[in-house]
Design an enzyme around this catalytic site. Structure first.
Site, mmCIF file in Angstrom:
data_model
loop_
_atom_site.group_PDB
_atom_site.id
_atom_site.type_symbol
_atom_site.label_atom_id
_atom_site.label_comp_id
_atom_site.label_asym_id
_atom_site.label_seq_id
_atom_site.Cartn_x
_atom_site.Cartn_y
_atom_site.Cartn_z
ATOM 1 N N GLN A 1 0.836 -1.212 0.000
ATOM 2 C CA GLN A 1 0.000 0.000 0.000
ATOM 3 C C GLN A 1 0.864 1.252 0.000
ATOM 4 O O GLN A 1 2.065 1.189 0.302
ATOM 5 C CB GLN A 1 -0.950 -0.019 1.213
ATOM 6 C CG GLN A 1 -0.317 -0.442 2.491
ATOM 7 C CD GLN A 1 -1.256 -1.169 3.472
ATOM 8 O OE1 GLN A 1 -2.505 -1.175 3.393
ATOM 9 N NE2 GLN A 1 -0.630 -1.780 4.457
ATOM 10 N N ASP B 1 0.330 0.146 13.376
ATOM 11 C CA ASP B 1 0.847 1.352 14.025
ATOM 12 C C ASP B 1 1.200 1.093 15.489
ATOM 13 O O ASP B 1 1.855 1.915 16.110
ATOM 14 C CB ASP B 1 -0.174 2.497 13.908
ATOM 15 C CG ASP B 1 -1.542 2.088 14.431
ATOM 16 O OD1 ASP B 1 -2.438 1.869 13.617
ATOM 17 O OD2 ASP B 1 -1.685 1.947 15.671
ATOM 18 N N GLU C 1 0.093 -8.886 10.889
ATOM 19 C CA GLU C 1 0.096 -7.657 10.080
ATOM 20 C C GLU C 1 0.639 -8.012 8.686
ATOM 21 O O GLU C 1 1.688 -8.641 8.552
ATOM 22 C CB GLU C 1 0.975 -6.617 10.775
ATOM 23 C CG GLU C 1 1.413 -5.443 9.909
ATOM 24 C CD GLU C 1 0.263 -4.644 9.338
ATOM 25 O OE1 GLU C 1 -0.570 -4.138 10.134
ATOM 26 O OE2 GLU C 1 0.184 -4.536 8.091
ATOM 27 N N ASP D 1 -1.146 -12.325 5.720
ATOM 28 C CA ASP D 1 -2.521 -11.869 5.518
ATOM 29 C C ASP D 1 -3.365 -12.483 6.631
ATOM 30 O O ASP D 1 -3.303 -13.693 6.856
ATOM 31 C CB ASP D 1 -2.999 -12.356 4.138
ATOM 32 C CG ASP D 1 -4.367 -11.799 3.778
ATOM 33 O OD1 ASP D 1 -4.597 -11.514 2.603
ATOM 34 O OD2 ASP D 1 -5.215 -11.641 4.696
ATOM 35 N N GLY D 2 -4.158 -11.666 7.288
ATOM 36 C CA GLY D 2 -4.931 -12.163 8.428
ATOM 37 C C GLY D 2 -5.823 -13.337 8.083
ATOM 38 O O GLY D 2 -6.005 -14.252 8.898
ATOM 39 N N ASP E 1 -8.079 -4.927 13.590
ATOM 40 C CA ASP E 1 -7.763 -3.501 13.462
ATOM 41 C C ASP E 1 -7.285 -3.260 12.033
ATOM 42 O O ASP E 1 -6.100 -3.030 11.766
ATOM 43 C CB ASP E 1 -6.669 -3.141 14.464
ATOM 44 C CG ASP E 1 -6.224 -1.691 14.323
ATOM 45 O OD1 ASP E 1 -5.089 -1.378 14.758
ATOM 46 O OD2 ASP E 1 -6.990 -0.868 13.770
ATOM 47 N N CYS E 2 -8.208 -3.361 11.094
ATOM 48 C CA CYS E 2 -7.806 -3.391 9.687
ATOM 49 C C CYS E 2 -8.134 -2.068 9.005
ATOM 50 O O CYS E 2 -8.783 -1.182 9.576
ATOM 51 C CB CYS E 2 -8.537 -4.520 8.982
ATOM 52 S SG CYS E 2 -10.320 -4.361 9.129
ATOM 53 N N PRO F 1 -5.577 -4.460 0.471
ATOM 54 C CA PRO F 1 -5.316 -5.629 1.315
ATOM 55 C C PRO F 1 -6.369 -5.838 2.398
ATOM 56 O O PRO F 1 -6.581 -6.944 2.864
ATOM 57 C CB PRO F 1 -3.932 -5.343 1.910
ATOM 58 C CG PRO F 1 -3.704 -3.886 1.741
ATOM 59 C CD PRO F 1 -4.462 -3.482 0.523
HETATM 60 N N1 SAM Z 1 -7.453 2.342 12.794
HETATM 61 C C1 SAM Z 1 -7.374 2.150 11.397
HETATM 62 C C2 SAM Z 1 -8.720 2.188 10.752
HETATM 63 O O1 SAM Z 1 -9.693 1.960 11.446
HETATM 64 O O2 SAM Z 1 -8.746 2.486 9.559
HETATM 65 C C3 SAM Z 1 -6.608 0.887 11.096
HETATM 66 C C4 SAM Z 1 -5.181 1.131 11.429
HETATM 67 S S1 SAM Z 1 -4.027 -0.074 11.120
HETATM 68 C C5 SAM Z 1 -2.776 0.929 10.489
HETATM 69 C C6 SAM Z 1 -4.616 -0.989 9.723
HETATM 70 C C7 SAM Z 1 -3.612 -2.088 9.418
HETATM 71 O O3 SAM Z 1 -4.222 -3.191 8.748
HETATM 72 C C8 SAM Z 1 -2.459 -1.645 8.498
HETATM 73 O O4 SAM Z 1 -1.247 -1.769 9.196
HETATM 74 C C9 SAM Z 1 -2.529 -2.606 7.299
HETATM 75 O O5 SAM Z 1 -1.259 -2.913 6.779
HETATM 76 C C10 SAM Z 1 -3.207 -3.792 7.950
HETATM 77 N N2 SAM Z 1 -3.860 -4.728 7.022
HETATM 78 C C11 SAM Z 1 -4.606 -4.429 5.931
HETATM 79 N N3 SAM Z 1 -5.048 -5.559 5.344
HETATM 80 C C12 SAM Z 1 -4.566 -6.609 6.084
HETATM 81 C C13 SAM Z 1 -4.685 -8.031 5.989
HETATM 82 N N4 SAM Z 1 -5.396 -8.598 4.989
HETATM 83 N N5 SAM Z 1 -4.074 -8.797 6.929
HETATM 84 C C14 SAM Z 1 -3.367 -8.225 7.941
HETATM 85 N N6 SAM Z 1 -3.198 -6.881 8.084
HETATM 86 C C15 SAM Z 1 -3.810 -6.081 7.158
#
Ligand code: SAM
Length: 285
Positions: free
Chosen positions: A33, A88, A108, A140-141, A158-159, A165
Site C-alpha cells: 500500500q 501502528d 500484520e 494476511d490475516g 484492526d484493519c 489488502p
Molecule cells: N485504525 C485504522 C482504521 O480503522 O482504519 C486501522 C489502522 S491499522 C494501520 C490498519 C492495518 O491493517 C495496516 O497496518 C494494514 O497494513 C493492515 N492490514 C490491511 N489488510 C490486512 C490483511 N489482509 N491482513 C493483515 N493486516 C492487514
C-alpha cells in the site's frame, strides 16, 4: 504530497475531509500500500494508507481504547489475544495494559507499516513491541486464521477499510476462520466503518458474521478523523451474555485492571452498545 499543501482524503467520493500538510515525514509505496506519515497542526502526526486516514496522534486513543478494553473487560479473563492488522502499534499498546493476558499475537500484512510507524509514530506503540508476551507474524490475516492451530480468547481486527489488502478481512472466509480459532466464550471485534456513510459494510458484516456466530451486533464511538458520525465496531461471540454484562461487573473489572483511560469508562462501555434506529432498521431488513 508536499509540505504546505492541503491533502484531501479519498475514502468517499463527493464528501470528505482535508488536512494541511505541515511536513511530510515519510512516504513509501510498500509492497502492499501507499503509506504516508505527515505533520498536521491540529492533529499532530497523521498516517494514511492508500489515501485514507488510518490514525492521528490526537484522536487515536478513542478508537484504540474502545477496540481493546470493551472486549477484554467483557470477557473477564482473557489469556490469549490476537490482533489482526494494527501495524501502528497503538492497539498492542492498549492490550499490553491488561496484566492478566499471557500471550499477544499480531498478524500484520505489511512489515513496512510496523517499521515506519515505530520510527515516525513513536507515541502510538511506545515500547509495546518490547513486551515479552508479544509475537509479530507478517501474513494476511485471512491466511493466519484459516491455518493456525492456536486458540484465542479475544480477536481484534484492526484493519483498513475493505479496499486493497483490507478487503480480505471483511469476507466470510475470514469470519469463519476467526470463529474457528476462538476459545469457548471467545469474542471477535472489528472496525466496521462509519455506519452513516458505510452502512452497507455494517449490513454485510452483520449478515456474514451471523453465519458463524450466535450473537452478532455492533458497538460505537465517535472518532473525529473517521468523519461522518459514529464508527461502528463489529461484535461477535457465541454467548449473548458477554455483550450485555451488568454495569457493576464491568466497573469492578475496570477497577481491578487498574486502567486509567482518556475515553473508555464503564458507563461508556455499556452505553456504546446502544445503536441508532436507522442502523437497527438496516440490520433488521
Ligand atoms: N485504525 C485504522 C482504521 O480503522 O482504519 C486501522 C489502522 S491499522 C494501520 C490498519 C492495518 O491493517 C495496516 O497496518 C494494514 O497494513 C493492515 N492490514 C490491511 N489488510 C490486512 C490483511 N489482509 N491482513 C493483515 N493486516 C492487514
Amino acid at each position: 504530497m508536499t509540505d504546505k499543501e492541503m491533502w484531501y482524503e479519498t475514502l468517499h467520493a463527493g464528501f470528505g475531509q482535508y488536512f494541511s500538510v505541515d511536513k511530510v515525514l515519510y512516504r513509501e509505496q510498500t509492497g502492499h500500500q501507499d503509506l504516508v506519515i505527515f505533520e498536521n497542526s491540529v492533529l499532530g502526526r497523521v498516517m494514511a494508507l492508500d489515501g485514507v486516514v488510518q490514525t492521528t496522534e490526537r484522536d487515536e486513543f478513542i478508537y484504540h481504547e474502545m477496540m481493546t478494553h470493551v472486549p477484554l473487560l467483557a470477557h473477564g479473563a482473557p489469556k490469549d489475544v490476537l490482533i489482526i492488522g494494527g501495524g501502528d502499534g497503538a492497539m498492542l499498546r492498549e492490550v499490553n495494559r491488561h496484566q492478566n493476558i499471557e500471550k499477544i499475537t499480531m498478524v500484520e500484512i505489511d512489515a513496512g507499516v510496523v517499521t515506519f510507524c515505530k520510527q515516525y509514530l513513536p507515541n502510538h506503540s511506545q515500547s509495546a513491541y518490547d513486551d515479552p508476551r508479544f509475537t509479530l507474524v507478517i501474513d494476511d490475516g485471512v491466511n493466519f486464521v484459516s491455518q493456525t492451530s492456536e486458540k484465542f480468547d479475544v480477536i481484534i481486527s484492526d484493519c483498513t477499510d475493505p479496499i486493497g489488502p483490507g478487503e480480505s478481512l471483511f469476507t466470510s472466509d475470514f469470519y469463519q476462520g476467526c470463529h474457528r480459532c476462538l476459545n469457548p466464550n471467545g469474542i471477535f471485534v472489528a472496525q466496521n466503518g462509519v455506519c452513516f456513510l458505510q452502512q452497507d459494510e455494517a449490513v454485510n458484516s452483520h449478515r456474514k458474521l451471523g453465519h458463524y456466530f450466535a450473537d452478532v451486533s455492533f458497538y460505537q464511538a465517535a472518532v473525529p478523523t473517521y468523519y461522518g458520525g459514529i464508527m461502528t465496531f463489529a461484535w461477535a461471540s457465541d454467548n449473548p451474555e458477554l455483550r450485555q454484562p451488568d454495569a457493576a461487573t464491568i466497573a469492578s473489572r475496570f477497577a481491578a485492571a487498574g486502567l486509567t483511560c482518556r475515553y473508555y469508562n464503564p458507563a461508556i462501555h455499556t452505553g456504546s452498545f446502544a445503536l441508532p434506529q436507522y442502523l437497527l432498521n438496516a440490520l433488521a431488513d
